[in-house]
Design a protein around this motif. Sequence first.
Motif, PDB file in Angstrom:
ATOM      1  N   LEU A  33      50.057 -11.315  76.629  1.00 45.23           N
ATOM      2  CA  LEU A  33      51.402 -10.951  77.073  1.00 45.23           C
ATOM      3  C   LEU A  33      51.813 -11.923  78.167  1.00 45.23           C
ATOM      4  N   GLN A  34      52.873 -12.685  77.940  1.00 46.27           N
ATOM      5  CA  GLN A  34      53.246 -13.720  78.904  1.00 46.27           C
ATOM      6  C   GLN A  34      54.556 -13.438  79.623  1.00 46.27           C
ATOM      7  N   SER A  35      55.259 -12.390  79.227  1.00 43.33           N
ATOM      8  CA  SER A  35      56.579 -12.166  79.828  1.00 43.33           C
ATOM      9  C   SER A  35      56.594 -11.048  80.866  1.00 43.33           C
ATOM     10  N   ALA A  36      55.421 -10.547  81.240  1.00 44.76           N
ATOM     11  CA  ALA A  36      55.366  -9.495  82.260  1.00 44.76           C
ATOM     12  C   ALA A  36      55.735 -10.082  83.619  1.00 44.76           C
ATOM     13  N   LYS A  37      56.410  -9.307  84.421  1.00 38.53           N
ATOM     14  CA  LYS A  37      56.884  -9.765  85.735  1.00 38.53           C
ATOM     15  C   LYS A  37      55.889  -9.406  86.844  1.00 38.53           C
ATOM     16  N   CYS A  38      54.601  -9.400  86.504  1.00 31.89           N
ATOM     17  CA  CYS A  38      53.544  -9.150  87.484  1.00 31.89           C
ATOM     18  C   CYS A  38      52.270  -9.798  86.962  1.00 31.89           C
ATOM     19  N   PRO A  39      51.237  -9.900  87.802  1.00 36.19           N
ATOM     20  CA  PRO A  39      49.955 -10.420  87.317  1.00 36.19           C
ATOM     21  C   PRO A  39      49.398  -9.528  86.200  1.00 36.19           C
ATOM     22  N   VAL A  40      48.771 -10.163  85.213  1.00 37.41           N
ATOM     23  CA  VAL A  40      48.196  -9.450  84.072  1.00 37.41           C
ATOM     24  C   VAL A  40      46.697  -9.718  84.040  1.00 37.41           C
ATOM     25  N   LEU A  41      45.918  -8.643  84.016  1.00 35.08           N
ATOM     26  CA  LEU A  41      44.469  -8.738  83.899  1.00 35.08           C
ATOM     27  C   LEU A  41      44.090  -8.315  82.483  1.00 35.08           C
ATOM     28  N   VAL A  42      43.522  -9.246  81.722  1.00 34.48           N
ATOM     29  CA  VAL A  42      43.106  -8.949  80.353  1.00 34.48           C
ATOM     30  C   VAL A  42      41.606  -8.692  80.362  1.00 34.48           C
ATOM     31  N   VAL A  43      41.207  -7.512  79.931  1.00 37.87           N
ATOM     32  CA  VAL A  43      39.802  -7.124  79.922  1.00 37.87           C
ATOM     33  C   VAL A  43      39.268  -7.294  78.506  1.00 37.87           C
ATOM     34  N   ARG A  44      38.259  -8.129  78.378  1.00 37.66           N
ATOM     35  CA  ARG A  44      37.663  -8.413  77.072  1.00 37.66           C
ATOM     36  C   ARG A  44      36.351  -7.652  76.949  1.00 37.66           C
ATOM     37  N   LYS A  45      36.227  -6.899  75.874  1.00 33.99           N
ATOM     38  CA  LYS A  45      35.005  -6.131  75.611  1.00 33.99           C
ATOM     39  C   LYS A  45      33.918  -7.096  75.153  1.00 33.99           C
ATOM     40  N   LYS A  46      32.740  -6.963  75.761  1.00 33.75           N
ATOM     41  CA  LYS A  46      31.627  -7.838  75.376  1.00 33.75           C
ATOM     42  C   LYS A  46      31.148  -7.440  73.985  1.00 33.75           C
ATOM     43  N   GLU A  47      30.839  -8.474  73.209  1.00 39.09           N
ATOM     44  CA  GLU A  47      30.383  -8.250  71.815  1.00 39.09           C
ATOM     45  C   GLU A  47      28.988  -7.715  71.786  1.00 39.09           C
TER      46      GLU A  47
ATOM     47  N   ALA B 286      58.455  -1.405  81.004  1.00 42.76           N
ATOM     48  CA  ALA B 286      57.853  -0.420  81.907  1.00 42.76           C
ATOM     49  C   ALA B 286      57.403  -1.077  83.216  1.00 42.76           C
ATOM     50  N   VAL B 287      56.866  -2.286  83.133  1.00 48.76           N
ATOM     51  CA  VAL B 287      56.443  -3.021  84.334  1.00 48.76           C
ATOM     52  C   VAL B 287      57.624  -3.177  85.288  1.00 48.76           C
ATOM     53  N   GLU B 288      58.759  -3.568  84.748  1.00 45.95           N
ATOM     54  CA  GLU B 288      59.953  -3.747  85.592  1.00 45.95           C
ATOM     55  C   GLU B 288      60.498  -2.415  86.090  1.00 45.95           C
ATOM     56  N   LYS B 289      60.629  -1.468  85.177  1.00 48.55           N
ATOM     57  CA  LYS B 289      61.225  -0.168  85.511  1.00 48.55           C
ATOM     58  C   LYS B 289      60.420   0.580  86.567  1.00 48.55           C
ATOM     59  N   LEU B 290      59.088   0.491  86.465  1.00 48.54           N
ATOM     60  CA  LEU B 290      58.206   1.233  87.370  1.00 48.54           C
ATOM     61  C   LEU B 290      57.753   0.409  88.582  1.00 48.54           C
ATOM     62  N   ASN B 291      58.184  -0.846  88.653  1.00 47.31           N
ATOM     63  CA  ASN B 291      57.813  -1.732  89.755  1.00 47.31           C
ATOM     64  C   ASN B 291      56.290  -1.868  89.874  1.00 47.31           C
ATOM     65  N   ILE B 292      55.666  -2.249  88.780  1.00 48.69           N
ATOM     66  CA  ILE B 292      54.205  -2.400  88.690  1.00 48.69           C
ATOM     67  C   ILE B 292      53.784  -3.728  89.322  1.00 48.69           C
ATOM     68  N   GLN B 293      52.695  -3.697  90.110  1.00 49.04           N
ATOM     69  CA  GLN B 293      52.189  -4.915  90.747  1.00 49.04           C
ATOM     70  C   GLN B 293      51.018  -5.553  89.988  1.00 49.04           C
ATOM     71  N   LEU B 294      50.311  -4.771  89.167  1.00 46.51           N
ATOM     72  CA  LEU B 294      49.202  -5.304  88.377  1.00 46.51           C
ATOM     73  C   LEU B 294      49.160  -4.579  87.045  1.00 46.51           C
ATOM     74  N   LEU B 295      49.151  -5.344  85.959  1.00 44.54           N
ATOM     75  CA  LEU B 295      49.068  -4.797  84.602  1.00 44.54           C
ATOM     76  C   LEU B 295      47.694  -5.106  84.034  1.00 44.54           C
ATOM     77  N   VAL B 296      47.018  -4.083  83.504  1.00 36.08           N
ATOM     78  CA  VAL B 296      45.698  -4.261  82.888  1.00 36.08           C
ATOM     79  C   VAL B 296      45.823  -3.954  81.405  1.00 36.08           C
TER      80      VAL B 296
ATOM     81  N   TYR C  63      38.237   0.634  76.462  1.00 33.60           N
ATOM     82  CA  TYR C  63      37.308  -0.119  77.297  1.00 33.60           C
ATOM     83  C   TYR C  63      38.009  -0.638  78.557  1.00 33.60           C
ATOM     84  N   ALA C  64      39.245  -1.130  78.406  1.00 31.34           N
ATOM     85  CA  ALA C  64      39.999  -1.650  79.558  1.00 31.34           C
ATOM     86  C   ALA C  64      40.243  -0.555  80.587  1.00 31.34           C
TER      87      ALA C  64
END
Length: 145
Positions: A131-145, A112-122, A22-23
């Motif tokens: 996930l709180q230790s990522a070195k970039c902004p994290v977007l968490v997508v929640r599936k509607k029930e 992988a975020v660090e190694k690949l120089n990721i700017q946004l993690l979904v 879904y994400a």
Amino acid sequence: MESGGEKKKVMVAIDESDCSHYALEWTLQNLRETLQNSKLVIFTAQPVADYGYLYASSFGAAPVELVRSVQENHKRIAEALLEKAKDICSHHGVAADTYTEVGDPKEAICGAVEKLNIQLLVLGSHGRKALQSAKCPVLVVRKKE
């Protein structure tokens, strides 16, 4: 979304769950403009095999071929999952790179975020601790029930 001539990178971390599927779909539909000017990376972590059961079932002497077979099976599953994700991206007209690592998913994703120089993690929401230790902004997508 370019810096110094290099495209920014968006990474979607997936597994076999419905919420990660879904994400990915959500990202392709709702971040279309961002993806047009960015590089999309699809990531999955291959689990670290629990060899305890292999050693126990073989009385402490698991054959090397058996261990290798388990590792190869994990790799095949990860590659199939990434290939399916690339197909989904193609249907949306988005080209994606794929990447996989062996390890604990949280650690492998952050690595992988660090190694690949990721700017946004979904990520898809599994209802567990984010996930709180990522070195970039994290977007968490929640599936509607």
